[in-house]
Design a protein around this motif. Sequence first.
Motif, mmCIF file in Angstrom:
data_model
loop_
_atom_site.group_PDB
_atom_site.id
_atom_site.type_symbol
_atom_site.label_atom_id
_atom_site.label_comp_id
_atom_site.label_asym_id
_atom_site.label_seq_id
_atom_site.Cartn_x
_atom_site.Cartn_y
_atom_site.Cartn_z
ATOM 1 N N GLU A 62 0.686 -1.028 -0.069
ATOM 2 C CA GLU A 62 0.040 0.083 0.032
ATOM 3 C C GLU A 62 0.680 1.312 -0.125
ATOM 4 O O GLU A 62 1.813 1.608 0.772
ATOM 5 N N ALA A 63 0.174 2.356 -0.798
ATOM 6 C CA ALA A 63 1.050 3.597 -0.899
ATOM 7 C C ALA A 63 0.020 4.568 -0.479
ATOM 8 O O ALA A 63 -1.025 4.817 -1.236
ATOM 9 N N HIS A 64 0.319 5.413 0.648
ATOM 10 C CA HIS A 64 -0.763 6.664 0.966
ATOM 11 C C HIS A 64 -0.521 8.029 0.273
ATOM 12 O O HIS A 64 0.388 8.245 -0.111
ATOM 13 N N SER A 65 -1.698 8.572 0.145
ATOM 14 C CA SER A 65 -1.841 9.854 -0.320
ATOM 15 C C SER A 65 -1.030 10.254 -1.834
ATOM 16 O O SER A 65 -0.384 11.115 -1.791
ATOM 17 N N VAL A 66 -1.607 9.174 -2.672
ATOM 18 C CA VAL A 66 -0.878 9.384 -3.886
ATOM 19 C C VAL A 66 -1.964 9.573 -5.132
ATOM 20 O O VAL A 66 -1.656 9.652 -6.161
ATOM 21 N N VAL A 67 -3.421 9.514 -4.577
ATOM 22 C CA VAL A 67 -4.301 9.639 -5.506
ATOM 23 C C VAL A 67 -5.222 10.784 -5.454
ATOM 24 O O VAL A 67 -5.381 11.107 -4.349
ATOM 25 N N THR A 68 -5.565 11.431 -6.582
ATOM 26 C CA THR A 68 -6.416 12.536 -6.502
ATOM 27 C C THR A 68 -7.653 12.392 -7.421
ATOM 28 O O THR A 68 -7.526 12.080 -8.625
ATOM 29 N N ASP A 69 -8.738 12.584 -6.717
ATOM 30 C CA ASP A 69 -9.878 12.390 -7.622
ATOM 31 C C ASP A 69 -9.809 13.443 -8.883
ATOM 32 O O ASP A 69 -9.599 14.629 -8.573
ATOM 33 N N GLY A 70 -10.624 13.019 -9.629
ATOM 34 C CA GLY A 70 -10.942 13.901 -10.775
ATOM 35 C C GLY A 70 -9.602 14.268 -11.746
ATOM 36 O O GLY A 70 -9.648 14.925 -12.553
ATOM 37 N N GLN A 71 -8.445 13.637 -11.478
ATOM 38 C CA GLN A 71 -7.275 13.933 -12.328
ATOM 39 C C GLN A 71 -6.513 12.294 -12.867
ATOM 40 O O GLN A 71 -6.426 11.758 -12.266
ATOM 41 N N TRP A 72 -5.965 12.680 -13.909
ATOM 42 C CA TRP A 72 -5.605 11.615 -14.625
ATOM 43 C C TRP A 72 -4.326 11.046 -13.857
ATOM 44 O O TRP A 72 -3.472 12.151 -13.446
ATOM 45 N N GLY A 73 -4.193 9.652 -13.668
ATOM 46 C CA GLY A 73 -3.059 9.231 -12.882
ATOM 47 C C GLY A 73 -2.348 7.935 -13.633
ATOM 48 O O GLY A 73 -3.386 7.181 -14.131
ATOM 49 N N HIS A 74 -1.242 7.727 -13.599
ATOM 50 C CA HIS A 74 -0.512 6.609 -14.350
ATOM 51 C C HIS A 74 -0.075 5.746 -13.069
ATOM 52 O O HIS A 74 0.702 5.813 -12.191
ATOM 53 N N PHE A 75 -0.692 4.544 -12.933
ATOM 54 C CA PHE A 75 -0.447 3.487 -12.053
ATOM 55 C C PHE A 75 0.050 2.122 -12.540
ATOM 56 O O PHE A 75 -0.350 1.638 -13.423
ATOM 57 N N CYS A 76 1.223 1.654 -11.796
ATOM 58 C CA CYS A 76 1.885 0.573 -12.311
ATOM 59 C C CYS A 76 2.323 -0.293 -10.818
ATOM 60 O O CYS A 76 2.301 0.196 -9.796
ATOM 61 N N ALA A 77 1.985 -1.644 -11.040
ATOM 62 C CA ALA A 77 2.309 -2.515 -10.061
ATOM 63 C C ALA A 77 3.352 -3.751 -10.760
ATOM 64 O O ALA A 77 2.856 -4.220 -11.713
#
Length: 416
Positions: A291-306
Amino acid sequence: LSAVQIVPSLRSFSIPECVSVEGSKAGATQIPCTPQDLSRWNKLFIMLEDSQMKQDMLLHQNEDMVKVEVDSIQKELHKLNNNKACVQASENTCKCISEQMNGNLNKAMEQLREAADTYQAQNNETLQQLIHFSKNQATRLTKLESSSLLGAGLGQVAMKSFSAYPKEQEASNADGGKLERALMATVADLQRVHAQLALFQRATAHRFLPSGCEMALLFPMRSKHIFAEVIPSMSMSLQSFTICLWAKVTQTLNKTVLFSYGTKKNPQELQLLLARHSVLLTVGGETHLVEAHSVVTDGQWGHFCAAWSSEQGLATLWVNGDNVARVPGVAEGHVLPSNGFILLGQERSRSGIYRDLDSSVAFTGKMTGVNMWDHVLDAGRIKEYANQDGSCDSRGNVIGWGVSEIIPHGGSQYIN
């Protein structure tokens, strides 16, 4: 109105800067402001300064002429006063000198009038050129208004001031102060338009898909019927993997599913999740959690990799090209089972029946650029794929965006 009054006021006026507009993908675009426009301004101010210099030279020349004539009269009167016999002659001489002075003064006044007429003609020509320049600026703003998505409201602000501008310029022929005020008002309007264009660019930036992708999956609302099913290009029996995708979530709850792989034995075998402002990865079940905290913002594009490797059990999470979590010992020695189901925006139910899906974990928003590899990507590749300017042509060998079959269900659909 003298040149001494007008030239300082025009010198204090600064030429409006050119307005820039950022495009959606290619960066900043500048409104044409050619070197001809700048050289024209320099010529106008030089003309006004030359007119003032000519008038000053004429005034000094006439003052010198009058001074010379007065000195000559004083000398003649001094000589005549010393000779009483020449009183009558002095009267005639004074009369002639007076007539000569009047003639010189009339000539000087005529020269001053000619200079004033010349200056007035130059001033009128200058004003007409300024009016023509302002009309050109109005035409440019009109074109800008018709080409922008929000141009209607933007153009009303700018063109409202320009509609009254020519009338103000006509009146400025009699009062130079009105010209300066009108020009300053135009500058203020242009600055206001520039600020609104900046807001427009920031607003429209969110309308475009990131990374050069031409389409995205839309999940319009949170529902157990709205999701997408992915058919992988190869078996999911993997000992390592990397999953990358772009997502713009409308709102995250305690658990919002981005990517889920489940089998009959374990419906939550592999999951990439959002929880409020955190991103999570599970491998082999929820007991193996990263888990990673405080890295997501609603309403904005984000690039997520696992990424995960069975050999050392090393699991990592990446957001917008940055490594936000790195945990060893996650499902070490584990192998993903085959013959499962991959869902986007939802997770498989324990019964395996779609009508038993849980709407509380459903994703709502947009998703694009979904890719999966059968190995762990290095940090440089992940940073490259997180580039918003264009990396959508890179595709995974397990799941390739635009290559692997992705089937929308319920109300989910592809959008451009």
